[in-house]
Motif scaffolding. Structure first.
Motif, PDB file in Angstrom:
ATOM      1  N   ARG A  26      39.599   7.543 -60.791  1.00 52.66           N
ATOM      2  CA  ARG A  26      40.040   8.671 -61.601  1.00 52.66           C
ATOM      3  C   ARG A  26      38.834   9.422 -62.171  1.00 52.66           C
ATOM      4  N   ASP A  48      43.243  14.731 -65.611  1.00 56.60           N
ATOM      5  CA  ASP A  48      44.192  13.646 -65.863  1.00 56.60           C
ATOM      6  C   ASP A  48      45.617  14.077 -65.550  1.00 56.60           C
ATOM      7  N   ARG A  49      45.974  15.286 -65.947  1.00 57.79           N
ATOM      8  CA  ARG A  49      47.316  15.799 -65.696  1.00 57.79           C
ATOM      9  C   ARG A  49      47.554  15.915 -64.197  1.00 57.79           C
ATOM     10  N   PHE A  50      46.562  16.409 -63.461  1.00 57.50           N
ATOM     11  CA  PHE A  50      46.668  16.557 -62.023  1.00 57.50           C
ATOM     12  C   PHE A  50      46.873  15.205 -61.350  1.00 57.50           C
ATOM     13  N   ALA A 100      48.056  12.463 -62.742  1.00 50.61           N
ATOM     14  CA  ALA A 100      49.359  11.913 -63.139  1.00 50.61           C
ATOM     15  C   ALA A 100      50.458  12.524 -62.296  1.00 50.61           C
ATOM     16  N   GLU A 101      50.380  13.813 -62.027  1.00 51.69           N
ATOM     17  CA  GLU A 101      51.377  14.467 -61.178  1.00 51.69           C
ATOM     18  C   GLU A 101      51.286  13.926 -59.753  1.00 51.69           C
ATOM     19  N   GLN A 122      38.757  17.490 -68.734  1.00 53.97           N
ATOM     20  CA  GLN A 122      39.195  16.116 -68.496  1.00 53.97           C
ATOM     21  C   GLN A 122      40.712  16.031 -68.581  1.00 53.97           C
ATOM     22  N   ALA A 123      41.318  16.765 -69.505  1.00 49.77           N
ATOM     23  CA  ALA A 123      42.764  16.766 -69.651  1.00 49.77           C
ATOM     24  C   ALA A 123      43.417  17.367 -68.426  1.00 49.77           C
ATOM     25  N   VAL A 124      42.838  18.388 -67.839  1.00 49.58           N
ATOM     26  CA  VAL A 124      43.381  19.037 -66.648  1.00 49.58           C
ATOM     27  C   VAL A 124      43.336  18.051 -65.479  1.00 49.58           C
ATOM     28  N   LYS A 151      38.891  19.511 -72.418  1.00 51.66           N
ATOM     29  CA  LYS A 151      39.914  20.326 -71.776  1.00 51.66           C
ATOM     30  C   LYS A 151      39.875  20.105 -70.269  1.00 51.66           C
TER      31      LYS A 151
END
Length: 182
Positions: A138, A168-170, A172-173, A164-166, A162
């Protein structure tokens, strides 16, 4: 009668085979004295000796019979002890077989439990390594995605929260879509 016969045949001759009357009387008297002495003294002693010998023989026979009875009793006792020993040996053998079977079953049970424990530990270790690899992947994928996006844009993207959040979201999806396919 013999004397008369001897005197008639040869009046003057003496026959050496026929005893004279005084010899007959004295011989008969001596025979009767010896016979009385024999019956009175020697015969009782001889009977005592024969009785003692008969008692000794009977005692020997009785002791032989007692020894034979004792030997027979000892043989029966030995036979009974031998039968008991054989029965006890059979019981010990059967108990040893049962104990051996129990030990084998217990060892199988322990081996099965040990195999299950090792398998469980291996699964847990594999899961931990998978999670560690996923976390490492990851972070590596996130930094590669930022570098790639920076190369496409032509600008360097900073590693801020920000970005890193993008990432992580990608990811997770992406995992959610993988799970939905399975």
């Amino acid at each position: 009668m013999l004397v008369a016969f001897a005197e008639e045949g040869h009046a003057g001759e003496i026959n050496p085979l026929l005893p004279t009357l005084p010899d007959l009387v004295w011989g008969t008297l001596a025979f009767l004295i010896i016979l009385a002495l024999f019956v009175w003294k020697i015969l009782p002693n001889l009977n005592k000796l024969l009785d003692a010998r008969a008692e000794a023989i009977e005692g020997s026979i009785n002791s032989a019979e007692a020894a034979q009875a004792e030997a027979q009793a000892a043989l029966e006792k030995y036979t009974a002890q031998l039968a008991d020993a054989r029965a006890e040996a059979g019981e010990i053998r059967e108990k040893a077989r049962a104990d051996g079977s129990a030990i084998v079953a217990e060892m199988r049970e322990q081996a099965t439990a040990e195999a299950a424990r090792i398998t469980s530990n291996a699964h847990a270790q594999i899961e931990m390594e998978r999670l560690a690899a996923l976390a490492s992947l990851r972070s590596d994928v996130g930094s590669l995605a930022l570098d790639l996006a920076g190369g496409v844009i032509g600008e360097t993207l900073s590693e801020d929260a920000k970005a890193q959040a993008v990432v992580d979201r990608f990811l997770a999806e992406l995992e959610a879509s993988e799970k939905a396919r399975s």
